[in-house]
Write a protein that holds these residues in place. Structure first.
Motif, PDB file in Angstrom:
ATOM      1  N   PRO A   1      51.905  39.660   1.501  1.00 58.50           N
ATOM      2  CA  PRO A   1      51.100  38.950   0.499  1.00 58.50           C
ATOM      3  C   PRO A   1      50.946  39.707  -0.819  1.00 58.50           C
ATOM      4  CG  PRO A   1      49.643  40.108   1.996  1.00 58.50           C
ATOM      5  CD  PRO A   1      51.057  40.394   2.464  1.00 58.50           C
ATOM      6  N   HIS A   2      51.305  41.013  -0.858  1.00 61.60           N
ATOM      7  CA  HIS A   2      50.880  41.836  -1.994  1.00 61.60           C
ATOM      8  C   HIS A   2      51.355  41.306  -3.351  1.00 61.60           C
ATOM      9  CE1 HIS A   2      49.445  45.228  -4.143  1.00 61.60           C
ATOM     10  NE2 HIS A   2      50.633  45.793  -4.329  1.00 61.60           N
ATOM     11  N   HIS A   3      52.678  41.137  -3.499  1.00 61.78           N
ATOM     12  CA  HIS A   3      53.163  40.718  -4.820  1.00 61.78           C
ATOM     13  C   HIS A   3      52.837  39.256  -5.112  1.00 61.78           C
ATOM     14  CE1 HIS A   3      56.198  44.286  -5.034  1.00 61.78           C
ATOM     15  NE2 HIS A   3      54.939  44.647  -5.185  1.00 61.78           N
TER      16      HIS A   3
ATOM     17  N   THR B   1      55.972  50.090 -10.477  1.00 61.54           N
ATOM     18  CA  THR B   1      56.345  50.392  -9.101  1.00 61.54           C
ATOM     19  C   THR B   1      55.089  50.483  -8.248  1.00 61.54           C
ATOM     20  OG1 THR B   1      58.184  51.773  -9.825  1.00 61.54           O
ATOM     21  CG2 THR B   1      57.317  52.194  -7.644  1.00 61.54           C
ATOM     22  N   CYS B   2      55.051  49.779  -7.139  1.00 65.57           N
ATOM     23  CA  CYS B   2      53.921  49.951  -6.223  1.00 65.57           C
ATOM     24  C   CYS B   2      54.011  51.344  -5.620  1.00 65.57           C
ATOM     25  CB  CYS B   2      53.947  48.903  -5.117  1.00 65.57           C
ATOM     26  SG  CYS B   2      53.429  47.299  -5.727  1.00 65.57           S
ATOM     27  N   GLY B   3      52.949  52.101  -5.787  1.00 70.04           N
ATOM     28  CA  GLY B   3      52.957  53.482  -5.302  1.00 70.04           C
ATOM     29  C   GLY B   3      52.547  53.568  -3.845  1.00 70.04           C
TER      30      GLY B   3
ATOM     31  N   ASN C   1      50.119  37.837  -4.282  1.00 67.25           N
ATOM     32  CA  ASN C   1      48.734  37.855  -4.752  1.00 67.25           C
ATOM     33  C   ASN C   1      48.611  38.487  -6.139  1.00 67.25           C
ATOM     34  OD1 ASN C   1      48.102  36.643  -2.391  1.00 67.25           O
ATOM     35  ND2 ASN C   1      47.186  38.450  -1.421  1.00 67.25           N
ATOM     36  N   GLU C   2      49.452  39.487  -6.396  1.00 66.86           N
ATOM     37  CA  GLU C   2      49.438  40.084  -7.744  1.00 66.86           C
ATOM     38  C   GLU C   2      49.777  39.033  -8.799  1.00 66.86           C
ATOM     39  OE1 GLU C   2      51.487  43.687  -8.800  1.00 66.86           O
ATOM     40  OE2 GLU C   2      51.377  44.395  -6.748  1.00 66.86           O
ATOM     41  N   ILE C   3      50.808  38.223  -8.519  1.00 67.94           N
ATOM     42  CA  ILE C   3      51.214  37.192  -9.488  1.00 67.94           C
ATOM     43  C   ILE C   3      50.061  36.202  -9.670  1.00 67.94           C
ATOM     44  CG2 ILE C   3      52.783  35.237  -9.900  1.00 67.94           C
ATOM     45  CD1 ILE C   3      54.986  36.820  -8.518  1.00 67.94           C
TER      46      ILE C   3
ATOM     47  N   GLU D   1      44.485  46.152  -7.623  1.00 68.47           N
ATOM     48  CA  GLU D   1      44.778  47.415  -8.302  1.00 68.47           C
ATOM     49  C   GLU D   1      46.092  47.370  -9.068  1.00 68.47           C
ATOM     50  OE1 GLU D   1      46.436  50.816  -5.798  1.00 68.47           O
ATOM     51  OE2 GLU D   1      45.174  49.795  -4.358  1.00 68.47           O
ATOM     52  N   CYS D   2      47.118  46.762  -8.470  1.00 64.71           N
ATOM     53  CA  CYS D   2      48.416  46.782  -9.154  1.00 64.71           C
ATOM     54  C   CYS D   2      48.404  45.861 -10.373  1.00 64.71           C
ATOM     55  CB  CYS D   2      49.535  46.422  -8.190  1.00 64.71           C
ATOM     56  SG  CYS D   2      49.813  47.752  -6.998  1.00 64.71           S
ATOM     57  N   SER D   3      47.727  44.719 -10.266  1.00 63.77           N
ATOM     58  CA  SER D   3      47.627  43.835 -11.439  1.00 63.77           C
ATOM     59  C   SER D   3      46.932  44.567 -12.578  1.00 63.77           C
ATOM     60  CB  SER D   3      46.816  42.577 -11.098  1.00 63.77           C
ATOM     61  OG  SER D   3      47.526  41.768 -10.192  1.00 63.77           O
TER      62      SER D   3
HETATM   63 ZN    ZN Z   1      51.285  47.143  -5.612  1.00 65.04          ZN
END
Ligand code: ZN
Ligand code: AMP
Length: 469
Positions: A246-248, A26-28, A250-252, A221-223
């Motif tokens: 863009p967050h998820h 979960t993104c905090g 970019n995480e992928i 950070e999330c990755s």
């Molecule tokens: Zn996140």
């Protein structure tokens, strides 16, 4: 369990990587301010997801990050750093701000009866892991250094927009007004992995790195935190719809480039809570928090019920009018539960039937309003009270509306007039203050005074509760 997967844009059968086990991320929160009730809609829905999976028999491990560094107020790696902005506003250090709002966030979590994630990790605790991931991305040719920052090269991927279904053209429209477009980037969609030189010279938290003293971009950070605690395969990743791009996206990009294989199979996104003026946001001045609702006399759990009445894939409009109605519905529900007796014995066949109906509703892409209908149907049904009670205990493992706790309080309250209730609450506050000042004799005297008036105080994990002697 069937859920809508943003990645495939379809409702899919949920099949975790390892049978029976779910690894969830979960993104905090970005802890530069209180969470508003829009943010909390996302977390309530994610809480329902965790509890539904557990209800259905899965063993769930959930990880959440705390964004305490490097989240820019514009997601195009421009604008002001949100944490720095918060610290300036309150004349505190970034770490003080982060701690204060992290605590406030989890206070809200408790008030809304959300289960704590198994792992909560602040971004600032993982700097070596971020550096390692960026080094690997550079080695593999997915990242480059320019203008003293490290960027992810999105042109190296065949399908950068796999999640967001956007294209370069739309993105250009998206950033058209952005006069500050970063000229170091090779491609417009490239994003920063590590800053050593940014427009924000006043960044407070900085760390040494192979590329100079600086700080991480937001997405890394999330990755890293996900891979650190859940390994190379994650089953489900959640957030609000604004996280899709863009967050998820970019995480992928960075996780799959780093790992060299697909990373997370299911992506769940909660639609926004909106008000008459549009999306609720932290950066836009006034916003509604759980404390504001409490000050106005609402039970936080009435807001939880408000959130559960709608489907997470639809925007939800907040209004006090609707919250008033839901509050009344909550009270009515609690009253009906308070009236249940201990008559009869649990009928296992009836129990199994309702347990399945409730589970089926939630397993259908988290149809919470249908699950609530099952509760109301049960209360109306010709079923003995013992069975009803047992089922409601079971349902509340997911709903978490504290239905029996509230029913008990209602019974304890019965026959106590408003004036007396006010008096009791004042005495409880006075006792709290005495305890804080270590005046335990005074605290004990207050308890004795109330007992003499026929009121018993109980110290519980959720705070002080009272009942008639
Ligand atoms: Zn996140
Ligand atoms: P933030 O603290 O801004 O990083 O946001 C925390 C979470 O709340 C993220 O998952 C966001 O996608 C989500 N969120 C932000 N605004 C809203 C809103 N108005 N309604 C629902 N969720 C939201």
């Amino acid at each position: 369990m069937r859920i809508y997967n943003t990645r495939s844009r379809m409702v899919e059968e949920f099949v975790p990587h390892t049978e029976g086990k779910v690894k969830m991320y979960t993104c905090g929160p970005t802890v530069y301010h209180f969470a508003h009730i829009g943010n909390l809609r996302s977390y309530i829905c994610e809480d329902i997801l965790v509890k539904t999976l557990r209800y259905l028999g899965y063993d769930v491990t959930r990880v959440m990050n705390i964004t305490d560094v490097g989240h820019l107020s514009s997601d195009a790696d421009t604008g002001e750093d949100k944490m720095v902005k918060g610290a300036k506003r309150e004349h505190k250090t970034v770490m003080e701000i982060a701690q204060y709002y992290t605590d406030a966030f989890f206070d809200d979590f408790k008030k809304l009866k959300m289960a704590m994630p198994e792992v909560v990790e602040p971004a600032t605790h993982c700097i070596p892991e971020f550096i390692h991931m960026i080094e690997v991305l550079l080695e593999k040719g997915y990242a480059y250094q320019a203008g003293e920052n490290v960027y992810f090269d999105t042109s190296k991927l065949n399908d950068y927009y796999v999640l967001s279904n956007m294209n370069e053209k739309e993105l250009m429209v998206g950033v058209r007004d952005d006069v500050d477009e970063d000229t170091n980037k090779k491609n417009r969609s490239d994003f920063v992995l590590w800053f050593t030189k940014s427009k924000f010279e006043d960044q407070e938290l900085k760390w040494d790195s192979p590329w100079g003293v600086g700080y991480p971009g937001w997405h890394i950070e999330c990755s890293c935190i996900g891979i650190k605690h859940l390994g190379e395969y994650m089953d489900i990743h959640c957030g609000g719809v604004d996280n899709i791009f863009p967050h998820h996206t970019n995480e992928i990009a960075q996780s799959e480039a780093f790992l060299g294989h697909p990373w997370c199979k299911y992506w769940l996104h909660v639609h926004h809570l909106v008000d008459k003026n549009g999306k609720m946001s932290k950066s836009a001045g006034e916003f509604l928090t759980v404390s504001v609702l409490e000050e106005k006399g609402y039970d936080p759990l009435a807001y939880r019920l408000f959130a559960l009445q709608s489907h997470y894939r639809k925007p939800l409009e907040f209004s006090y009018e609707v919250l008033d109605n839901v509050s009344q519905a909550y009270e009515k529900l609690v009253r009906r539960i308070a009236d249940l007796t201990d008559d009869g014995e649990v009928d296992s066949e009836v129990y199994a039937g309702y347990e399945k109906r409730f589970g089926d509703a939630l397993a259908d892409d988290l149809n919470t309003s249908m699950a609530l209908t099952v509760v109301y149907d049960l209360l109306k049904a010709d079923v003995n009270d013992a069975t009803k009670k047992a089922l409601i205990v079971r349902f509340d493992e997911v709903l978490s509306l504290d239905l029996f706790g509230a029913a008990e309080r209602l019974k304890a309250d019965a026959g106590v007039d408003e004036e007396t209730k006010k008096h009791i609450l004042e005495k409880i506050e006075e006792r709290k203050a005495a305890k804080k000042a270590k005046d335990f004799a005074r605290a004990d005297a207050i308890r004795a005074e109330l007992l003499a008036e026929g009121i018993i105080l109980e110290d519980t994990r959720e705070g002080v509760k009272w009942k008639k002697a």
